[in-house]
Motif scaffolding. Structure first.
Motif, PDB file in Angstrom:
ATOM      1  N   SER A 105       0.833  -1.190   0.000  1.00  0.00           N
ATOM      2  CA  SER A 105       0.000   0.000   0.000  1.00  0.00           C
ATOM      3  C   SER A 105       0.877   1.253   0.000  1.00  0.00           C
ATOM      4  N   ARG A 106       0.257   2.409  -0.204  1.00  0.00           N
ATOM      5  CA  ARG A 106       0.993   3.665  -0.151  1.00  0.00           C
ATOM      6  C   ARG A 106       1.652   3.854   1.220  1.00  0.00           C
ATOM      7  N   GLU A 107       0.884   3.579   2.282  1.00  0.00           N
ATOM      8  CA  GLU A 107       1.411   3.792   3.631  1.00  0.00           C
ATOM      9  C   GLU A 107       2.598   2.879   3.912  1.00  0.00           C
ATOM     10  N   GLU A 108       2.532   1.637   3.472  1.00  0.00           N
ATOM     11  CA  GLU A 108       3.643   0.703   3.691  1.00  0.00           C
ATOM     12  C   GLU A 108       4.896   1.162   2.970  1.00  0.00           C
ATOM     13  N   GLN A 109       4.729   1.673   1.765  1.00  0.00           N
ATOM     14  CA  GLN A 109       5.904   2.122   1.019  1.00  0.00           C
ATOM     15  C   GLN A 109       6.478   3.412   1.600  1.00  0.00           C
ATOM     16  N   LEU A 110       5.614   4.328   2.035  1.00  0.00           N
ATOM     17  CA  LEU A 110       6.104   5.571   2.623  1.00  0.00           C
ATOM     18  C   LEU A 110       6.853   5.327   3.930  1.00  0.00           C
ATOM     19  N   SER A 111       6.473   4.278   4.653  1.00  0.00           N
ATOM     20  CA  SER A 111       7.140   3.969   5.918  1.00  0.00           C
ATOM     21  C   SER A 111       8.400   3.134   5.728  1.00  0.00           C
ATOM     22  N   GLY A 112       8.740   2.822   4.476  1.00  0.00           N
ATOM     23  CA  GLY A 112       9.968   2.081   4.201  1.00  0.00           C
ATOM     24  C   GLY A 112       9.857   0.591   4.384  1.00  0.00           C
ATOM     25  N   LYS A 113       8.643   0.063   4.465  1.00  0.00           N
ATOM     26  CA  LYS A 113       8.467  -1.369   4.692  1.00  0.00           C
ATOM     27  C   LYS A 113       8.593  -2.197   3.418  1.00  0.00           C
ATOM     28  N   CYS A 114       8.560  -1.546   2.251  1.00  0.00           N
ATOM     29  CA  CYS A 114       8.569  -2.280   0.987  1.00  0.00           C
ATOM     30  C   CYS A 114       9.661  -1.743   0.070  1.00  0.00           C
ATOM     31  N   ALA A 115      10.194  -2.632  -0.737  1.00  0.00           N
ATOM     32  CA  ALA A 115      11.195  -2.243  -1.728  1.00  0.00           C
ATOM     33  C   ALA A 115      10.486  -1.647  -2.948  1.00  0.00           C
ATOM     34  N   ASN A 116      11.276  -1.241  -3.907  1.00  0.00           N
ATOM     35  CA  ASN A 116      10.733  -0.705  -5.149  1.00  0.00           C
ATOM     36  C   ASN A 116       9.821  -1.750  -5.804  1.00  0.00           C
ATOM     37  N   THR A 117       8.642  -1.333  -6.216  1.00  0.00           N
ATOM     38  CA  THR A 117       7.659  -2.271  -6.762  1.00  0.00           C
ATOM     39  C   THR A 117       7.664  -2.327  -8.283  1.00  0.00           C
ATOM     40  N   THR A 118       8.625  -1.666  -8.923  1.00  0.00           N
ATOM     41  CA  THR A 118       8.671  -1.674 -10.388  1.00  0.00           C
ATOM     42  C   THR A 118       8.803  -3.089 -10.918  1.00  0.00           C
ATOM     43  N   GLU A 119       9.618  -3.921 -10.240  1.00  0.00           N
ATOM     44  CA  GLU A 119       9.817  -5.295 -10.694  1.00  0.00           C
ATOM     45  C   GLU A 119       8.518  -6.093 -10.640  1.00  0.00           C
ATOM     46  N   ILE A 120       7.712  -5.857  -9.602  1.00  0.00           N
ATOM     47  CA  ILE A 120       6.450  -6.583  -9.476  1.00  0.00           C
ATOM     48  C   ILE A 120       5.520  -6.227 -10.623  1.00  0.00           C
ATOM     49  N   MET A 121       5.363  -4.933 -10.890  1.00  0.00           N
ATOM     50  CA  MET A 121       4.451  -4.507 -11.945  1.00  0.00           C
ATOM     51  C   MET A 121       4.967  -4.925 -13.322  1.00  0.00           C
ATOM     52  N   THR A 122       6.272  -4.929 -13.507  1.00  0.00           N
ATOM     53  CA  THR A 122       6.830  -5.394 -14.785  1.00  0.00           C
ATOM     54  C   THR A 122       6.507  -6.868 -14.987  1.00  0.00           C
ATOM     55  N   ALA A 123       6.630  -7.653 -13.911  1.00  0.00           N
ATOM     56  CA  ALA A 123       6.312  -9.078 -14.009  1.00  0.00           C
ATOM     57  C   ALA A 123       4.837  -9.296 -14.351  1.00  0.00           C
ATOM     58  N   CYS A 124       3.964  -8.415 -13.860  1.00  0.00           N
ATOM     59  CA  CYS A 124       2.538  -8.546 -14.151  1.00  0.00           C
ATOM     60  C   CYS A 124       2.260  -8.498 -15.651  1.00  0.00           C
ATOM     61  N   PHE A 125       3.044  -7.709 -16.382  1.00  0.00           N
ATOM     62  CA  PHE A 125       2.788  -7.523 -17.801  1.00  0.00           C
ATOM     63  C   PHE A 125       3.650  -8.412 -18.699  1.00  0.00           C
ATOM     64  N   THR A 126       4.676  -9.037 -18.144  1.00  0.00           N
ATOM     65  CA  THR A 126       5.584  -9.783 -19.013  1.00  0.00           C
ATOM     66  C   THR A 126       5.723 -11.254 -18.676  1.00  0.00           C
ATOM     67  N   HIS A 127       5.427 -11.653 -17.436  1.00  0.00           N
ATOM     68  CA  HIS A 127       5.624 -13.054 -17.047  1.00  0.00           C
ATOM     69  C   HIS A 127       4.451 -13.884 -17.553  1.00  0.00           C
ATOM     70  N   ASN A 128       4.687 -14.641 -18.605  1.00  0.00           N
ATOM     71  CA  ASN A 128       3.627 -15.459 -19.173  1.00  0.00           C
ATOM     72  C   ASN A 128       4.240 -16.650 -19.902  1.00  0.00           C
ATOM     73  N   PRO A 129       4.208 -17.837 -19.309  1.00  0.00           N
ATOM     74  CA  PRO A 129       4.830 -19.010 -19.929  1.00  0.00           C
ATOM     75  C   PRO A 129       4.237 -19.379 -21.278  1.00  0.00           C
ATOM     76  N   THR A 130       2.985 -18.979 -21.550  1.00  0.00           N
ATOM     77  CA  THR A 130       2.365 -19.368 -22.820  1.00  0.00           C
ATOM     78  C   THR A 130       2.780 -18.470 -23.978  1.00  0.00           C
ATOM     79  N   PHE A 131       3.519 -17.385 -23.693  1.00  0.00           N
ATOM     80  CA  PHE A 131       3.919 -16.489 -24.772  1.00  0.00           C
ATOM     81  C   PHE A 131       4.784 -17.226 -25.792  1.00  0.00           C
ATOM     82  N   ASP A 132       5.798 -17.938 -25.317  1.00  0.00           N
ATOM     83  CA  ASP A 132       6.671 -18.666 -26.237  1.00  0.00           C
ATOM     84  C   ASP A 132       5.908 -19.734 -27.006  1.00  0.00           C
ATOM     85  N   ASN A 133       4.912 -20.349 -26.358  1.00  0.00           N
ATOM     86  CA  ASN A 133       4.107 -21.342 -27.060  1.00  0.00           C
ATOM     87  C   ASN A 133       3.346 -20.718 -28.224  1.00  0.00           C
TER      88      ASN A 133
END
Length: 331
Positions: free
Chosen positions: A289-317
């Motif tokens: 959440s915003r509050e968790e990130q502002l308090s320093g409890k979470c790392a950068n979430t860019t990797e998570i959101m990138t995985a949401c759009f690119t991680h798909n095993p059926t793409f190569d198929n």
């Protein structure tokens, strides 16, 4: 009110295949949509850098900033565009849909002859393709494709990407249509407001939105994720659920509403981003959440959101399938 014109079985199968193909290109299948709840947060804001992507309630502008920040692999983008637009131009059923979507043998019963909008989408598809091939954001690429497919106004065509489909957009007010028996005019009555909207709006009638007719505004809202060719059917669908999914409202969800008591308020929609935008059901891909990130409890979430759009095993198929079919793609 109105209805929908259904395409022929061949058109239905073709459009369904394209939707399935698009879904497999970018993400895994959609799991469960975000809960239909928009709750206030009483968490105290901490000092720290403003997060780019976070879960929970947020403005539409903040949500769009998140989408814009997600990078994309140019090679993957070009491959996806080759397949997507190759399908649109090669399937005969879709050729008819794009060039003349109303050229159908479907007939409506007598008395149900409502007007529909003519759609000449050939040049629009060309313009969107040129824009997408230069897109540098995976989030905006997916959103622009979803908006393009919404313009087809076809009940059998959908484009769903997990972070988009799992995000809900809530209007600041809920409305109902009432008939003024004296003037025989349909008026929009506010039946409920969300906590972020000004108090005292319930029971008031909308007079104008952004200087225009309130009905025109909500017709445009209803057309954002259109599954129906009839404007009346789209409006009925919106009035039933009174929220949007996948595609946000126009103008970043901000509008000026004037009511029958003469007061004007600046209102805005809100986006509800789930903590599991990828649908992977894994703690490793939880979006803080915003509050968790502002308090320093979470790392950068860019990797998570990138995985949401690119991680798909059926793409190569899918790439292998097109290679087997003799279709050239840049993968």
């Amino acid at each position: 009110r109105g209805g929908t014109r259904r395409g022929s079985p061949s058109r239905s199968m073709a459009s369904g295949n394209v939707a399935l193909l698009l879904l497999s290109l970018l993400v895994t299948h959609v799991a469960h949509a975000a809960p239909d709840r928009f709750l206030a947060s009483d968490t105290v804001r901490e000092d720290g850098p403003e997060p780019t992507c976070f879960s929970g309630l947020q403005t539409v502008a903040e949500y769009m900033t998140c989408l814009s920040s997600i990078p994309i692999d140019p090679a993957r983008r070009d491959c996806a565009m080759d397949i997507v637009f190759g399908q649109l131009r090669s399937l005969y059923a879709y050729s008819g849909l794009v060039m003349d979507s109303l050229d159908t043998d479907a007939e409506l019963p007598p008395g149900f002859d409502f007007s529909v909008h003519e759609m000449a989408l050939g040049s629009h598809v060309d313009d969107v393709e040129a824009e997408l091939r230069a897109e540098t954001s995976a989030g905006m690429l997916a959103l622009k494709i979803a908006i393009m497919f919404g313009k087809f106004q076809d009940a059998h065509t959908q484009f769903q990407v997990n972070p988009l489909a799992r995000t809900l957009f809530a209007p600041p007010i809920k409305i109902d249509i009432k008939l003024d028996e004296a003037t025989e005019e349909m008026r929009l009555l506010v039946t409920k407001r969300e906590f972020w909207a000004p108090a005292g709006l319930e029971g008031k009638f909308l007079v104008s939105i952004n200087g225009g007719a309130p009905l025109d505004y909500f017709l445009e809202v209803a057309a954002r994720t259109a599954y129906d060719k009839s404007p009346g059917a789209r409006l009925n669908r919106y009035l039933r659920f009174q929220k949007l999914q996948s595609v946000p409202p126009q103008d970043f969800g901000v509008f000026n509403a004037t009511f029958d008591d003469g007061q004007t308020h600046r209102l805005e929609w809100r986006a509800l981003m789930p903590a599991d935008p990828c649908g992977f059901q894994s703690a490793d891909y939880r979006l803080c959440s915003r509050e968790e990130q502002l308090s320093g409890k979470c790392a950068n979430t860019t990797e998570i959101m990138t995985a949401c759009f690119t991680h798909n095993p059926t793409f190569d198929n899918m790439v292998d399938l097109f290679d087997t079919l003799g279709r050239e793609v840049r993968c």
